[in-house]
Design an enzyme around this catalytic site. Structure first.
Site, PDB file in Angstrom:
ATOM      1  N   ILE A   1      28.569  26.242  48.144  1.00 45.26           N
ATOM      2  CA  ILE A   1      27.446  26.672  47.310  1.00 45.26           C
ATOM      3  C   ILE A   1      27.405  25.746  46.115  1.00 45.26           C
ATOM      4  CG2 ILE A   1      26.433  28.587  46.028  1.00 45.26           C
ATOM      5  CD1 ILE A   1      28.115  30.460  47.764  1.00 45.26           C
TER       6      ILE A   1
ATOM      7  N   HIS B   1      27.796  33.724  39.361  1.00 43.42           N
ATOM      8  CA  HIS B   1      28.925  34.637  39.482  1.00 43.42           C
ATOM      9  C   HIS B   1      28.395  36.043  39.223  1.00 43.42           C
ATOM     10  CE1 HIS B   1      33.254  35.847  38.800  1.00 43.42           C
ATOM     11  NE2 HIS B   1      32.585  36.899  38.346  1.00 43.42           N
TER      12      HIS B   1
ATOM     13  N   GLU C   1      34.212  40.635  42.833  1.00 36.60           N
ATOM     14  CA  GLU C   1      33.518  39.422  42.408  1.00 36.60           C
ATOM     15  C   GLU C   1      32.887  38.684  43.582  1.00 36.60           C
ATOM     16  OE1 GLU C   1      35.653  38.315  38.253  1.00 36.60           O
ATOM     17  OE2 GLU C   1      36.280  37.107  39.981  1.00 36.60           O
TER      18      GLU C   1
ATOM     19  N   ARG D   1      41.659  46.110  37.915  1.00 37.45           N
ATOM     20  CA  ARG D   1      41.948  46.482  36.519  1.00 37.45           C
ATOM     21  C   ARG D   1      40.617  46.559  35.765  1.00 37.45           C
ATOM     22  NH1 ARG D   1      40.190  41.659  34.645  1.00 37.45           N
ATOM     23  NH2 ARG D   1      40.878  39.826  35.792  1.00 37.45           N
TER      24      ARG D   1
ATOM     25  N   VAL E   1      37.491  42.300  31.088  1.00 41.25           N
ATOM     26  CA  VAL E   1      37.137  41.971  29.689  1.00 41.25           C
ATOM     27  C   VAL E   1      35.700  42.397  29.397  1.00 41.25           C
ATOM     28  CG1 VAL E   1      36.850  40.108  28.002  1.00 41.25           C
ATOM     29  CG2 VAL E   1      38.734  40.008  29.651  1.00 41.25           C
TER      30      VAL E   1
ATOM     31  N   ARG F   1      31.966  36.170  24.285  1.00 39.46           N
ATOM     32  CA  ARG F   1      33.393  36.214  23.943  1.00 39.46           C
ATOM     33  C   ARG F   1      33.640  35.227  22.815  1.00 39.46           C
ATOM     34  NH1 ARG F   1      37.037  36.394  29.423  1.00 39.46           N
ATOM     35  NH2 ARG F   1      35.620  37.663  30.689  1.00 39.46           N
TER      36      ARG F   1
END
Lengths: 154, 458, 154, 458
Positions: D207, D212, D279, D296, D299, D343
């Site tokens: 790709i 994402h 993901e 988990r 972020v 971030r």
């Protein structure tokens, strides 16, 4: 100091994560600064002048703070604008300025006009002295307390 | 009068609301001009505006209330509009008028509407005419006890007798039943006469433990009015609100719908434009009575923003630009969850003495569902010249219980050192069983602070 | 100065949070600058005594900060816990303590046990000296770096 | 294993996520224990927890990664559960196992499920079996160009040849069409042989400019799974996410529904519990391919919290307490508006060099639609030992455009002095026309920073 001792010190610096390590033994001296801790980064504390002090940059009135600082010379008196408005050096666009630099003025002498809400407010000298400088351009907007003239008392 | 989008707006205010308006302008791509007094030279609104002008000394009368200075500042910076915030000149019809004649758009209602809302008796009469419930009472002075008895019988007890010229509780008597009325009437007349040199008294329905309920309205300049869900602001001390929330635990959809319909009609008839708040008292039976209208953005507007997602300050600006409410709101108003606001004041939480000074340590809570509106920062100085509001701490939760728990943890994480603040008082309020249960009325704070007194709610 | 002594100094610098530490002993000299500290900030003593410095009040471990302060007396050495766990003065509940205050100890002498994850870890004296004080109660939980004993070197 | 409500939870982490978990616990009425390294003695999580224990020196291996220290701390403070945050021990199946055998609830999936998600090939094989699309490719090593040609023909070009033993781009070739394949196959084999001593290569769909996209899942311990709306995290530099948002500008309801159905089934079959993130890469045609699963909290979880109103960290804790998802979510998941996260890292915005040191001036933005998750404060020191995340700045708006404008004004009002931060980089990203238009892929940052290179996306 032997190379092995220095190597040991470097290992120590890396392990402990310190930025810089300087060791002197008698006349021997070693100074280790770890990679990633450049001297530029050492000084980056600089930008802060207190939490934050000034208005955003590019503010047209940003210099007002310095202007309103009291002059070092105690005989140099600043004439400040008592109102917000527009500064005019003379009574009309074609007329001569009320005062020129170097001119001697007496209390009550009109120095300029501040136009506010279509009203012309004459600003007068409060002391006798010599006009040492004019601090504002003709037609320039001024805020409250902004210094207009510096007059040296005589 | 400039039409269309504003290029530059002057904010005729200070503190957190000035920062709030600057934020809204930035998000709309509008340049901002801050004005400030000499005491506010290092205030956040000065820092965050695109331009900043000093307009006078610390005293409000010569700075934030000084109309010529503000209009002058607006003219020399060439702004299209002035946002007045709340307080100061925000409900000054004369100032709105001067803006209009100076060719500057005043972001608020038209001068004549501000004037109407400013005269309480007129506003009440107007609302009554519009079918919005007001406190029933005598139209004017009562001549004798018999007249009072007849009226009180129609209204229902308790009623309150008040001195026409009065204030401060002098010449006031709460009457619980017809038997007590004649005696209390005479007492009230005597007291009024002694205190105000005229014995005239009038009578009004008395609500012993009212809730304070208010409705946020938005009205565009094309006749469309929207009534947003209510806020409850019953937690007050001496008419100063301390905690606000939305929605009110005492409201229901039926009443909400009725009020919205009545207010829409009233606002449209009054030609009301921009944002405003209609304040009511609610009696123990859940009935609402209009008390006054605030023709400006309210301190506690964030609780409504949190539950509706509508940016009220941006809406104000866009309405003033002539935009239509339909384009601003894009769809029906929907409420999600519950929001609470605590007004964090710089004051001693026990004596309520104002506490100006330098903030030596400052840490704002963050994280999910927490909003802080403030102008302070570490090392800033709270000047003693203005109101004591330091920050508005607002939390949102899926329901009232979560909003309260979130507020508790946010209060725990709000650190303000160097001055006293009302944070400990807010902790007490939140921990109170009546508050937790949503049993609120304007006497809450009085009872909490002096539980021994069965105080008459202020 | 030996590498181990320098390591101890680095640990001291890290523990106390100073930005820079310079030590001269006779002709030996060591200078440590910790990562993340600009040279202007050399004179800042303890970190962040400004905004907010301590953990919330009522923290059971709140006194750990004072405990880890270097003792004024350079001959008084603190024995610190190298792990998190529970402090035991003796090998079993009924047994006598490993050491008592006033006792003279040699390097290698077991001072106490720190139980961590069901494992008993014996803590030994590293210097010769006299046990001047025990700083932890029997059965008390201890954190990493918490001072257990003060030993006066002899 | 304790059942029912937790009384006390230990947070085996530091920084903003430790503060985040403490906030969630406080709101649930759960006591908290912070653990910290010597470098974090003055960190906010130490301040805000009910108890705090030093567990080791600055180095993570001897503190935040030191399992015996953490378990010991949990035992001496007598906690019911451990929240691992993200990073450190959060996806360590062994640690989850040790917690279990120590009678401490690990707030996360079961050890065996963590183990499955940790082995990428196993996770992919599992997802493929469950009907979740994965990147098509050869099952193992390709013997010769003909085999490669046949497979590439089935998959469709472009494809990528990769060294089986490889990494770092060695032995990699992107193949645009069948004509190029034989030559590139030989080249890849030769390079792989030289670099890794084995010439084995395999083939995968390539790709060129992937987005994402990831899905937040919540699963209770009674078999119920909920798939929350996706996040897009295409703005990355060297696989470090810089800006995240929800929902993705590239998704639609149909695809969202399909993915939710497929993931629900897969998660339920895997026996997945607690929170996790699946993901995917999205190709230019909008097709998704599973890449990995993070067992988990992520972020970037706040963007999902902002649009759904669901508190993901509280949900994690409540799931671990054995509560049912139906009681936690109370009704269908609804999306309101759009959320963005930047971030804010302590790093030079041009060289990306980490910038540890003392924060000499700090001012957090506030106001409507702004959330900040951070552990820093004025005068704190960012230690050089851990990741560079200083704060997460999250904004919410009625739509993507408002969220972006709000982020811009919040970045303007975010003042961090004394260290370098990525704030200027975030301004550049937000101002970029591709970002504004929602044209995102993982090559965005590379192109923005080096526009001269027509860089192959990382």
């Amino acid at each position: 100091m032997t190379v092995d001792e220095i190597r040991e010190l470097i290992r120590l610096a890396t392990e402990t994560g310190v930025a810089e390590l300087e060791v002197q033994r008698g006349e021997d001296r070693v100074r280790i600064r770890r990679a990633g801790f450049t001297s530029q980064e050492i000084t980056i504390g600089a930008p802060a002048v207190g939490a934050f002090s000034g208005p955003a940059s590019g503010v047209p009135f940003e210099t007002s703070r310095e202007r309103t600082e009291p002059p070092v010379d105690p005989n140099l008196i600043l004439v400040k604008s008592p109102i917000v408005g527009t500064f005019y050096e003379g009574p009309s666009p074609d007329a001569a300025p009320f005062v020129s630099v170097g001119e001697r003025v007496q209390p009550g002498k009109v120095l300029c006009i501040i136009e506010s809400m279509k009203l012309m407010n004459e600003i007068e000298a409060e002391i006798a002295g010599v006009v040492e400088s004019r601090l504002v351009m003709n037609g320039q907007p001024v805020e409250y307390g902004e210094a207009l003239f510096a007059i040296r008392a005589v | 009068m400039p039409s269309g989008r504003f290029k530059k707006v002057l904010i005729a205010n200070r503190g957190e609301i000035a920062v709030r308006v600057i934020s809204a302008c930035k998000e709309l791509g509008i340049q901002t001009v801050a004005v400030y007094s000499e005491a506010d030279r290092y205030s956040s609104h000065v820092r965050f505006a695109d331009q900043a002008l000093c307009i006078g000394p610390a005293k409000s009368a010569r700075s934030y209330l000084d109309q010529p200075s503000i209009i002058s500042a607006a003219e020399i910076t060439n702004v299209d509009a002035i946002h007045p915030g709340y307080g100061f000149l925000s409900e000054n019809a004369g100032f709105a008028q001067v803006c209009e004649t100076s060719g500057i758009k005043f972001i608020g209602p038209k001068p004549e509407v501000i004037r109407l809302t400013g005269v309480k008796e007129q506003a009440r009469a107007f609302m009554r005419k519009m079918g919005v419930p007001t406190l029933p009472g005598s139209e004017g002075v009562l001549q004798n006890p018999d007249e009072a008895l007849e009226l009180a019988g129609q209204i229902g007890y308790p009623v309150i007798l008040k001195a026409s010229a009065g204030g401060g509780g002098r010449g006031m008597r709460v009457v619980d039943g017809a038997a007590d009325l004649p005696g209390l009437f005479t007492q009230a007349q005597q007291e009024a006469g002694a205190a105000f040199s005229t014995p005239d008294v009038y009578l009004e329905k008395y609500i012993r433990a009212p809730r304070h309920i208010e409705f946020q309205v938005l009205a565009d300049e094309h006749g469309q009015v929207e009534v947003l869900p209510e806020r409850e602001c019953s937690i007050q001390r001496r008419h100063q609100k301390l905690v606000e929330e939305s929605p009110s635990p005492a409201m229901n959809d039926r009443l909400r719908g009725e009020m919205a319909a009545a207010l829409k009609k009233a606002m449209a008839t009054a030609g009301y434009t921009n944002a405003g708040t209609v304040e009511f008292l609610m009696d123990e039976q859940g009935k609402l009575y209009f008390i006054e209208m605030n023709a400006r953005v309210q301190v506690e507007h964030p609780v409504t923003e949190f539950v509706t997602g509508i940016d009220i300050v941006k809406a104000q600006i866009r309405i003033a630009q002539g935009e239509r409410l339909g384009d601003i709101l894009r769809g029906p108003v929907e409420v999600r969850g519950h929001a609470l606001e605590c007004r964090i004041n710089a004051e001693n939480p026990e004596t309520f003495a104002p506490s100006a000074g330098r903030i030596t340590g400052f840490h704002m809570p963050g994280g999910m569902g927490v909003r802080v509106d403030t102008w302070v920062y570490t090392d800033c100085v709270i000047p003693p010249f203005y109101d004591s509001l330091v920050a508005k701490l607002v939390t949102h939760g899926v329901d009232r219980a979560e909003a309260i728990r979130r507020m508790n943890r946010a209060l725990d994480m709000f650190i303000i050192e160097g001055i006293h603040t009302s944070i400990p008082l807010h902790r007490r309020i939140l921990a109170h069983p009546d508050f937790q249960a949503g049993r609120l009325d304007t006497g809450f704070i009085g009872r909490m602070l002096s539980p021994e007194k069965a105080a008459i709610p202020a």
